[in-house]
Design a protein around this motif. Structure first.
Motif, PDB file in Angstrom:
ATOM      1  N   VAL A  33      30.403 -38.842  18.595  1.00 29.49           N
ATOM      2  CA  VAL A  33      29.387 -38.053  17.897  1.00 29.49           C
ATOM      3  C   VAL A  33      29.756 -36.604  18.155  1.00 29.49           C
ATOM      4  N   HIS A  34      30.091 -35.881  17.088  1.00 35.29           N
ATOM      5  CA  HIS A  34      30.625 -34.531  17.208  1.00 35.29           C
ATOM      6  C   HIS A  34      29.574 -33.537  16.745  1.00 35.29           C
ATOM      7  N   ILE A  35      29.284 -32.537  17.562  1.00 41.15           N
ATOM      8  CA  ILE A  35      28.173 -31.618  17.299  1.00 41.15           C
ATOM      9  C   ILE A  35      28.675 -30.178  17.214  1.00 41.15           C
ATOM     10  N   ALA A  36      28.357 -29.521  16.103  1.00 39.48           N
ATOM     11  CA  ALA A  36      28.667 -28.098  15.926  1.00 39.48           C
ATOM     12  C   ALA A  36      27.401 -27.389  15.472  1.00 39.48           C
ATOM     13  N   GLY A  37      27.432 -26.055  15.495  1.00 33.70           N
ATOM     14  CA  GLY A  37      26.278 -25.252  15.107  1.00 33.70           C
ATOM     15  C   GLY A  37      26.227 -24.008  15.975  1.00 33.70           C
ATOM     16  N   THR A  38      25.278 -23.135  15.699  1.00 33.52           N
ATOM     17  CA  THR A  38      25.155 -21.908  16.489  1.00 33.52           C
ATOM     18  C   THR A  38      24.229 -22.113  17.677  1.00 33.52           C
ATOM     19  N   ASN A  39      23.111 -22.773  17.454  1.00 32.79           N
ATOM     20  CA  ASN A  39      22.124 -22.999  18.510  1.00 32.79           C
ATOM     21  C   ASN A  39      21.704 -24.464  18.543  1.00 32.79           C
ATOM     22  N   GLY A  40      21.365 -24.931  19.745  1.00 34.65           N
ATOM     23  CA  GLY A  40      20.823 -26.284  19.884  1.00 34.65           C
ATOM     24  C   GLY A  40      21.829 -27.373  20.151  1.00 34.65           C
ATOM     25  N   LYS A  41      23.118 -27.023  20.258  1.00 40.17           N
ATOM     26  CA  LYS A  41      24.139 -28.065  20.411  1.00 40.17           C
ATOM     27  C   LYS A  41      23.975 -28.850  21.715  1.00 40.17           C
ATOM     28  N   GLY A 147      34.903 -37.508  14.377  1.00 38.76           N
ATOM     29  CA  GLY A 147      33.542 -37.950  14.645  1.00 38.76           C
ATOM     30  C   GLY A 147      33.087 -39.001  13.654  1.00 38.76           C
ATOM     31  N   VAL A 148      32.642 -40.136  14.163  1.00 41.10           N
ATOM     32  CA  VAL A 148      32.036 -41.145  13.303  1.00 41.10           C
ATOM     33  C   VAL A 148      30.776 -40.561  12.682  1.00 41.10           C
ATOM     34  N   VAL A 149      30.037 -39.828  13.500  1.00 37.94           N
ATOM     35  CA  VAL A 149      28.885 -39.065  13.029  1.00 37.94           C
ATOM     36  C   VAL A 149      29.073 -37.616  13.468  1.00 37.94           C
ATOM     37  N   SER A 150      28.936 -36.698  12.535  1.00 36.39           N
ATOM     38  CA  SER A 150      28.945 -35.270  12.848  1.00 36.39           C
ATOM     39  C   SER A 150      27.512 -34.761  12.748  1.00 36.39           C
ATOM     40  N   VAL A 151      27.161 -33.826  13.609  1.00 39.00           N
ATOM     41  CA  VAL A 151      25.834 -33.211  13.579  1.00 39.00           C
ATOM     42  C   VAL A 151      26.030 -31.698  13.500  1.00 39.00           C
ATOM     43  N   ILE A 152      25.367 -31.077  12.535  1.00 43.14           N
ATOM     44  CA  ILE A 152      25.431 -29.626  12.397  1.00 43.14           C
ATOM     45  C   ILE A 152      24.047 -29.060  12.707  1.00 43.14           C
ATOM     46  N   THR A 153      23.918 -28.429  13.851  1.00 42.47           N
ATOM     47  CA  THR A 153      22.653 -27.809  14.235  1.00 42.47           C
ATOM     48  C   THR A 153      22.509 -26.469  13.513  1.00 42.47           C
ATOM     49  N   PRO A 154      21.365 -25.779  13.642  1.00 48.22           N
ATOM     50  CA  PRO A 154      21.168 -24.538  12.882  1.00 48.22           C
ATOM     51  C   PRO A 154      22.286 -23.509  13.087  1.00 48.22           C
ATOM     52  N   ILE A 155      22.708 -22.931  11.986  1.00 45.49           N
ATOM     53  CA  ILE A 155      23.795 -21.944  11.993  1.00 45.49           C
ATOM     54  C   ILE A 155      23.220 -20.559  11.717  1.00 45.49           C
ATOM     55  N   SER A 156      23.613 -19.614  12.574  1.00 45.01           N
ATOM     56  CA  SER A 156      23.244 -18.210  12.376  1.00 45.01           C
ATOM     57  C   SER A 156      24.401 -17.360  12.884  1.00 45.01           C
ATOM     58  N   LEU A 157      24.201 -16.061  12.977  1.00 44.11           N
ATOM     59  CA  LEU A 157      25.289 -15.173  13.385  1.00 44.11           C
ATOM     60  C   LEU A 157      25.523 -15.240  14.891  1.00 44.11           C
ATOM     61  N   ASP A 158      26.760 -15.470  15.274  1.00 48.22           N
ATOM     62  CA  ASP A 158      27.205 -15.402  16.663  1.00 48.22           C
ATOM     63  C   ASP A 158      28.721 -15.508  16.648  1.00 48.22           C
ATOM     64  N   HIS A 159      29.361 -15.002  17.681  1.00 53.99           N
ATOM     65  CA  HIS A 159      30.835 -14.997  17.760  1.00 53.99           C
ATOM     66  C   HIS A 159      31.446 -14.413  16.488  1.00 53.99           C
ATOM     67  N   THR A 160      30.832 -13.349  15.960  1.00 51.21           N
ATOM     68  CA  THR A 160      31.289 -12.811  14.684  1.00 51.21           C
ATOM     69  C   THR A 160      32.701 -12.236  14.761  1.00 51.21           C
ATOM     70  N   ASP A 161      33.144 -11.805  15.933  1.00 55.63           N
ATOM     71  CA  ASP A 161      34.501 -11.285  16.086  1.00 55.63           C
ATOM     72  C   ASP A 161      35.544 -12.362  15.785  1.00 55.63           C
ATOM     73  N   TYR A 162      35.146 -13.626  15.997  1.00 56.90           N
ATOM     74  CA  TYR A 162      36.100 -14.719  15.856  1.00 56.90           C
ATOM     75  C   TYR A 162      35.845 -15.585  14.626  1.00 56.90           C
ATOM     76  N   ALA A 248       9.340 -25.892  18.557  1.00 52.14           N
ATOM     77  CA  ALA A 248       9.636 -26.608  17.318  1.00 52.14           C
ATOM     78  C   ALA A 248      11.129 -26.859  17.175  1.00 52.14           C
ATOM     79  N   HIS A 249      11.958 -25.953  17.720  1.00 53.31           N
ATOM     80  CA  HIS A 249      13.406 -26.151  17.599  1.00 53.31           C
ATOM     81  C   HIS A 249      13.859 -27.382  18.382  1.00 53.31           C
ATOM     82  N   GLN A 250      13.194 -27.684  19.502  1.00 52.01           N
ATOM     83  CA  GLN A 250      13.558 -28.880  20.256  1.00 52.01           C
ATOM     84  C   GLN A 250      13.064 -30.141  19.544  1.00 52.01           C
ATOM     85  N   ALA A 251      11.940 -30.056  18.856  1.00 51.10           N
ATOM     86  CA  ALA A 251      11.496 -31.186  18.039  1.00 51.10           C
ATOM     87  C   ALA A 251      12.522 -31.477  16.948  1.00 51.10           C
ATOM     88  N   SER A 252      13.042 -30.413  16.347  1.00 50.90           N
ATOM     89  CA  SER A 252      14.078 -30.561  15.325  1.00 50.90           C
ATOM     90  C   SER A 252      15.353 -31.161  15.914  1.00 50.90           C
TER      91      SER A 252
END
Length: 429
Positions: A33-41, A147-162, A248-252
């Motif tokens: 299970v592969h998890i990407a996103g900006t927050n909540g990973k 990943g058999v299952v990929s999960v994309i958590t909320p995406i916002s601005l971070d690591h913008t240099d990269y 609410a973000h943890q409920a999500s």
């Protein structure tokens, strides 16, 4: 493990692919299970892990960064590798790393840890691995696994240099973990982000499960020590699920984790209600709005970008009845520091600016100058050492006797959260 600094970003999978090949492709020994996103990973990874473990599966969990010890990043059966086992795994992979060093250039710190994690999971062996990306997706070292299952958590601005300076570009990089003929669970996103993720899913014929459409949070209410949830899964509705995490973000995150585990489970029947309740009731997520002590209440939170800070502030407002909140803030110099402070200003009565143990930490003088421009000098205290900053904040909270609900929020960075947990002798990891 002299492998350079972790925050270097090199958009190539050549070294890690070659390293995995000479190690015998351990990442293909188990479903991922592969998890990407900006927050909540990390919280989502721990929620997935808890559900799988409750089903009596042996689970490997790979997350980053760590709070206290690098060993936290590689967990089997819910616990970090022991010091002896961590050294043993490193020594096992080192000859192969040195081989790749000579052929393709120096294997990085994060690539080394990734190889160690995949190798340790194969050796255990685990039934499932839950793997969080380090940064991005397409070029992240963890992306050598499918990943058999990929999960994309909320995406916002971070690591913008990269990763790019707009959410659409960042979403394109993170979408790289969505694999051909796989399945992707997508948390609620900004419209333009959702479009990028759905386009990638269509291109690779991945099945899509979207929060708010195929699954989601039907209801959540405050409960002592957390919240009580009603969740719509992909296979059924789950009632009266207690989650000992705030916001609410943890409920999500819980809804996304539930959907991911449902997708790993054969058949159309929902998971057992009691299994879900027991799994979520026992979950922890250290450093994520974690109550470290009471009298006054001291919260430690790893929020380090505006998206994460916004979610944390909403959770504090919804879950705690503070009339007077004092902040202890230490940040990294390469973050959107002004954005973080602007979000904190309406919430904090006073702020104690400090620095954490990282060489990337913003200079206290610079941080104080920024804070004074937003808060006014009379609301800002300065403490070059985090332990002194915590003492000042708790002292201010103790003095606020006329305030019925005074609390302390220590935040601004994962490193700040980890340092604070260590200084305050927090239990568990």
């Amino acid at each position: 493990m002299g492998r350079g600094v972790e925050w270097q970003f090199d958009p190539t999978l050549d070294r890690i692919n070659a390293l995995m090949d000479v190690l015998g492709t351990p990442q293909r020994s188990y479903p991922v299970v592969h998890i990407a996103g900006t927050n909540g990973k990390t919280s989502t990874a721990r929620l997935v892990e808890s559900l799988l473990a409750e089903r009596n599966l042996r689970v490997g969990r790979f997350t980053s960064p760590h709070l206290t010890s690098v060993r936290e990043r590689i967990c089997v059966d819910g616990a970090p590798l022991s010091e002896e086992r961590f050294v043993e795994v490193y020594q096992d992979v080192l000859p192969y790393i040195e081989m790749i060093d000579e052929r393709l250039g120096k294997v990085s710190f994060f690539e080394t840890l990734t190889a160690m994690g995949y190798a340790a999971f194969a050796d255990a062996p685990v039934d499932v691995a839950v793997v969080e990306t380090g940064m991005g997706g397409t070029w992240d070292a963890t992306n050598v696994a499918d990943g058999v299952v990929s999960v994309i958590t909320p995406i916002s601005l971070d690591h913008t240099d990269y990763l790019g300076d707009d959410v659409v570009t960042i979403a394109g990089e993170k979408a790289g973990i969505i694999k051909p003929d796989g399945t992707v669970v997508i948390a609620q996103q900004e419209v333009e982000v959702a479009e990028v993720l759905l386009r990638r899913a269509a291109e690779v014929d991945a099945v899509v499960a979207r929060e708010g459409l195929e699954f989601g949070v039907l209801g959540h209410e405050l409960a002592f020590g957390g919240q009580l949830l009603r969740l719509q899964g992909l296979k059924g509705v789950y009632e009266e699920v207690f989650l000992p995490l705030y916001g609410a973000h943890q409920a999500s995150n819980a809804a996304c984790a539930l959907a991911a585990v449902e997708l790993l489970t054969a058949g159309d029947e929902p998971l057992e209600q009691d299994l879900v309740r027991q799994a979520f009731a026992g979950v922890t997520s250290p450093g994520r709005l974690e109550v470290i002590r009471r009298g006054p209440t001291v919260l430690v939170d790893a929020a380090h970008n505006p998206g994460g800070m916004r979610a944390s502030i909403e959770a504090v407002h919804d879950s705690f009845d503070f009339s007077h909140l004092i902040g202890v803030v230490g940040v990294m110099a390469d973050k959107d520091v002004r954005g973080l402070l602007e979000l904190l200003e309406p919430v904090l009565a006073e702020i104690v600016v400090t620095r954490n143990s990282s060489p990337r930490a913003m200079d206290v003088g610079e941080l104080a100058e920024l804070a004074e421009g937003l808060f006014g000098a009379d609301r800002v205290r300065v403490a070059p050492r985090l332990d002194d900053a915590i003492d000042i904040a708790i002292g201010l909270a103790d003095e606020g006797g006329e305030f019925s609900g005074t609390g302390v929020l220590i935040t601004g960075s994962v490193v700040t959260a980890g340092d604070a947990r260590h200084l305050l002798h927090a239990k568990g990891i």
